[in-house]
Design a protein around this motif. Structure first.
Motif, mmCIF file in Angstrom:
data_model
loop_
_atom_site.group_PDB
_atom_site.id
_atom_site.type_symbol
_atom_site.label_atom_id
_atom_site.label_comp_id
_atom_site.label_asym_id
_atom_site.label_seq_id
_atom_site.Cartn_x
_atom_site.Cartn_y
_atom_site.Cartn_z
ATOM 1 N N PRO A 180 0.833 -1.208 0.000
ATOM 2 C CA PRO A 180 0.000 0.000 0.000
ATOM 3 C C PRO A 180 0.875 1.269 0.000
ATOM 4 C CG PRO A 180 -0.578 -1.466 1.836
ATOM 5 C CD PRO A 180 0.646 -2.021 1.210
ATOM 6 N N GLY A 181 0.409 2.303 -0.700
ATOM 7 C CA GLY A 181 1.162 3.547 -0.725
ATOM 8 C C GLY A 181 1.281 4.112 -2.141
ATOM 9 N N PRO A 182 1.973 5.280 -2.280
ATOM 10 C CA PRO A 182 2.032 5.988 -3.566
ATOM 11 C C PRO A 182 3.186 5.548 -4.467
ATOM 12 C CG PRO A 182 3.079 7.325 -1.882
ATOM 13 C CD PRO A 182 2.649 6.053 -1.207
ATOM 14 N N MET A 183 3.791 4.391 -4.148
ATOM 15 C CA MET A 183 5.022 4.019 -4.825
ATOM 16 C C MET A 183 4.829 3.841 -6.332
ATOM 17 S SD MET A 183 8.075 3.749 -3.962
ATOM 18 C CE MET A 183 9.395 3.611 -5.130
ATOM 19 N N GLU A 184 3.765 3.199 -6.719
ATOM 20 C CA GLU A 184 3.544 2.929 -8.138
ATOM 21 C C GLU A 184 3.421 4.229 -8.936
ATOM 22 O OE1 GLU A 184 0.409 0.447 -10.969
ATOM 23 O OE2 GLU A 184 0.469 0.111 -8.793
ATOM 24 N N GLU A 185 2.694 5.187 -8.366
ATOM 25 C CA GLU A 185 2.507 6.480 -9.018
ATOM 26 C C GLU A 185 3.838 7.246 -9.120
ATOM 27 O OE1 GLU A 185 0.053 10.598 -8.112
ATOM 28 O OE2 GLU A 185 -0.719 8.690 -7.351
ATOM 29 N N LEU A 186 4.650 7.178 -8.063
ATOM 30 C CA LEU A 186 5.958 7.847 -8.058
ATOM 31 C C LEU A 186 6.872 7.282 -9.148
ATOM 32 C CD1 LEU A 186 6.841 8.220 -4.260
ATOM 33 C CD2 LEU A 186 6.625 10.060 -5.924
ATOM 34 N N LEU A 187 6.911 5.957 -9.249
ATOM 35 C CA LEU A 187 7.786 5.321 -10.223
ATOM 36 C C LEU A 187 7.332 5.620 -11.657
ATOM 37 C CD1 LEU A 187 8.461 1.891 -8.493
ATOM 38 C CD2 LEU A 187 10.105 3.722 -8.908
ATOM 39 N N THR A 188 6.031 5.670 -11.872
ATOM 40 C CA THR A 188 5.525 6.024 -13.205
ATOM 41 C C THR A 188 5.985 7.417 -13.601
ATOM 42 O OG1 THR A 188 3.579 4.616 -12.866
ATOM 43 C CG2 THR A 188 3.440 6.310 -14.590
ATOM 44 N N LYS A 189 5.899 8.339 -12.625
ATOM 45 C CA LYS A 189 6.355 9.711 -12.888
ATOM 46 C C LYS A 189 7.860 9.750 -13.154
ATOM 47 C CE LYS A 189 5.938 14.322 -12.673
ATOM 48 N NZ LYS A 189 7.331 14.732 -12.802
#
Length: 787
Positions: free
Chosen positions: A308-317
């Motif tokens: 859980p967390g914003p990791m996927e969104e960060l890596l996409t960016k």
């Protein structure tokens, strides 16, 4: 050998870079044992893209092989025996490697020498700056800053690599423990089949074990998430630093290189530093690609173990940002190394070279891309930069406009060499107002497509040449050159194609004219302040303005090369270009010797000469004729005793000097004795005199051309009755142009004004006039001989 001695003192990364230059293609032992010979050869005199220079390259290869063989033969003793064998082997190896492509050897050695010089210079600057005693110039400081930033980026990338490995190791252990927890859960589920007494004991043990594992998993999940966020933050920081470094290199250093390349079209210093730029761009590409791979591995770890967390969104960016960075790097480093000629004549062969500065590092050469060249108009170039579709239209047809990029392993460069292009036809647009065809600008666009990372990323790249002016006849060259010079001198970086100011300050134009003049003369002696004042007076048609006032005056393009000078049928540029053409073809040595004053008007020449002894002369450019130069001298007035006058010969042009040189003409005129202010003429010009004619061959005597000014001809001590000589008493001397074989009676000359200046508007046909001058004395001479 001095460079090699200094190169051996390099340390750290610089030493590693130097060592990486050598290999089987050119062993470092050859560089060491032939250091003095290698550094003594004129490698830069070989033009790599000129097939005619292959013979020069072959001689250099043969010389290198001979030197190696000679060095091997002089080795003695036990150690010398092994070296003798090794050097002999290298001689054979180099011969077999480069015998069919000697230009590649020259390319290799030039690259090695230039890189060594750069590394030595950078090391010297670093030492000078570190000691505190010397101050590095801004260029060295900037380069040191770039190299320091690269070291910081290298360290940061290594740190994120270590962090990523640690994260991967921890995640793999977490998965193992997670599997262990699942195994415990399965064991608890299977206890239903176990007897109650035994089940209770085992259940208590398994539940305690499960609680311990789950607590660890919870803690470790939080730790892994923190590791991931920290790593993403570090990548974000590295990307910011990479973007800043890339902006510095592409938007400042590369733009400055392109500006130097443009000024080189006006005669500025040959643009250097492309190998340095390539090394920086390759470092950028290497670091960007490493970080991109790290981010992709982090993405894979995240997909492997979602938390859980914003990791996927960060890596996409992050992935999107770094793709943008590498895209900008690749598209910006597709550059034109050798520009096509800016004055481009149809049906004439021309060449150009394009280069991808990161091609070798990104392995683009594994699938060699093809480059296509097309010529487009100014309007089409504007549309291209706005990403507007031009329907792939071109403004002409270029033959041999496709070329495959080649990778040169010795230098690590990926480039395409267009050697035999030719503009077959051109399609012109509607011109504006007073604009002529020689003011219309085109550009050669080079485009290609290549992939990076095994078709992972595909780039379509385009780059535009400097503006070119298309001509169809040599007579248009003069005006086309003016358009190119104005554009090269005053174009602003990042402009809309191909906008230039309509007016510029006079000092700015002086700088451009001086640069062009020095280049044409191949001399450090350019235009002096006095020369520039003369040019200002001519350009602005005023001799009464204070010289300091010219600094604030502006000159428009129309004044430069659209409107004729007052009373003339040519523009300021056409007059100046005529001077350069004359000097370049015939008078360059005399200018470099300081023998030609040139930029002096008639009145100034008269004022200067009247204070000097009789026979003092100077050379000045004609005001009335394009590409003309005249001799002005002071002498007695033969019509009035005690009075002195300044005389001017009819201007000489290129046609005159193709028949008899300036030095020989001055030698012929005995009344010219001292070059202004007081230099004996033989002291200045004798080294350029044509040697005396040899004796008769096979019974024939070769005739000799002499120049004569009848009014100033010294009487023959023993004149023959058939060929009398005279001292003319006419008010103005005329010059007898080439093919005068005798001294002849005075002839009044309507082609000269009162001061001896050539007046085109009031004369008869030049050819007819010369014919009259020649016919009468020649007839007298032959009549005398026949009688």
């Amino acid at each position: 050998m001095a460079v090699w001695i200094q190169a051996q003192q390099l340390q750290g990364d610089a030493l590693h870079q130097m060592q990486s230059l050598y290999g089987q293609h050119f062993p470092i032992e050859v560089r060491h044992y032939l250091a003095q010979w290698i550094e003594g050869q004129l490698w830069d005199s070989v033009e790599l893209e000129n097939p005619q220079d292959e013979l020069k390259a072959k001689r250099l290869l043969d010389g290198l092989v001979q030197e190696l063989q000679r060095k091997a033969e002089h080795q003695v003793g036990e150690d010398g025996f092994l070296l003798k064998i090794k050097l002999g082997h290298y001689a054979s190896q180099l011969k077999s490697t480069y015998d069919r492509c000697p230009l590649e050897l020259v390319r290799c050695i030039k690259h090695i020498l230039h890189t060594e010089q750069r590394l030595v210079q950078e090391a010297t600057n670093a030492i000078g700056g570190g000691g505190g005693g010397g101050t590095m110039d801004s260029l060295s400081q900037r380069h040191q800053q770039i190299n320091q930033t690269f070291e910081e980026l290298r360290v940061a990338t290594q740190e994120t690599e270590n962090e990523l490995r640690k994260l991967q190791h921890n995640q793999e252990y977490f998965i193992i423990q997670y599997q262990e927890n699942l195994r415990i859960q399965a064991q608890l589920s299977s206890l239903s089949a176990v007897p109650a007494e035994e089940r209770a004991q085992r259940e208590t043990s398994l539940q305690a074990k499960r609680a311990t594992v789950e607590a660890w998993l919870t803690r470790e999940a939080n730790t892994l998430q923190k590791y991931r966020l920290d790593l993403a933050e570090k990548h974000q920081k590295t990307l910011g630093q990479l973007r800043k470094q890339q902006t510095l290199i592409l938007d400042e250093e590369l733009i400055q290189w392109k500006r130097r390349q443009q000024l080189a079209g006006n005669g500025g210093p040959t643009e250097g530093g492309l190998d340095v730029l390539q090394s920086w761009c390759e470092k950028l590409a290497d670091l960007i690609w490493q970080n991109r791979q790290q981010i992709r591995r982090a993405e894979h770890l995240t997909q492997q173990l979602p938390l859980p967390g914003p990791m996927e969104e960060l890596l996409t960016k992050l992935n999107s940002d770094i793709t943008d960075i590498i895209s900008a790097l690749v598209t910006s480093t597709f550059i034109i190394e050798k520009q096509p000629p800016q004055v481009l004549k149809t049906q004439t062969k021309f060449a150009a070279t394009v280069r991808l500065l990161v091609g070798g590092k990104l392995n683009v050469h594994m699938n060699p891309p093809q480059v296509k060249a097309v010529i487009v108009s100014e309007q089409q170039a504007k549309a291209l930069l706005k990403n507007e579709s031009t329907r792939n239209d071109s403004s002409g047809e270029i033959l041999n406009n496709n070329c495959v990029m080649e990778y040169h392993r010795t230098t690590g460069t990926l480039s395409a060499h267009f050697r035999n292009m030719s503009l077959k036809r051109i399609k012109r647009s509607d011109r504006r107002g007073a604009e002529s065809v020689t003011e219309e600008k085109f550009t050669v666009m080079f485009e290609s497509q290549f992939s990076v990372g095994g078709n992972e990323l595909v780039f379509h790249v385009k780059t535009l040449s400097l503006p070119v002016v298309v001509i169809v006849h040599g007579s248009q060259d003069n005006n086309a050159t003016a358009t190119v010079l104005w554009d090269n001198a005053f174009a602003e970086p990042g402009r809309v194609p191909f906008i230039v100011p309509d007016k510029v300050l006079w000092p700015q134009l002086c700088e451009a004219l001086d640069m062009k003049y020095k280049a044409e003369m191949h001399s450090a002696r350019g235009l002096s302040d006095d020369n520039l004042v003369f040019l200002a007076q001519k350009a602005f048609s005023s001799g009464s303005i204070n010289p300091d006032d010219y600094r604030n005056m502006t000159m428009s393009w129309a004044q430069f090369n659209r409107e004729s000078l007052p009373g003339r049928n040519f523009t300021f540029w056409q007059w100046f270009d005529g001077v350069m053409e004359l000097m370049k073809k015939h008078l360059k040595p005399h200018w470099n010797d300081g023998a030609i004053m040139g930029f002096v008007n008639k009145q100034q020449a008269q004022d200067m000469l009247m204070s000097k002894p009789n026979g003092t002369f100077l050379l000045r450019f004609s005001d009335s004729e394009i590409g003309g130069i005249t001799i002005a001298w002071v002498a007695e007035n033969p019509n009035k005793a005690g009075e002195r006058l300044v005389w001017n010969l009819m201007p000489y042009t290129t046609k005159d000097f193709s028949i008899r040189s300036l030095a020989d003409r001055i030698s012929d005129l005995n009344h010219l004795m001292f070059l202004y202010p007081d230099r004996p003429k033989d002291e200045v010009f004798s080294k350029y005199y044509t040697p005396p004619l040899s004796k008769a061959v096979d019974g024939y005597v070769k005739p000799q051309i002499k120049q004569v000014v009848p009014e100033f001809t010294t009487p023959n001590p023993e004149p023959s009755s058939g060929n009398p000589t005279y001292m003319d008493q006419a008010p103005s001397p005329s010059v007898a142009h080439p093919n005068n074989f005798a001294i002849f009676p005075p002839i009044s000359d309507p082609m000269m004004d009162a001061d001896g200046e050539f007046d085109l508007e009031d004369t008869m046909d030049v050819a007819r006039h010369v014919e009259e001058l020649l016919r009468r004395p020649m007839a007298n001479q032959w009549d005398g001989q026949q009688s």
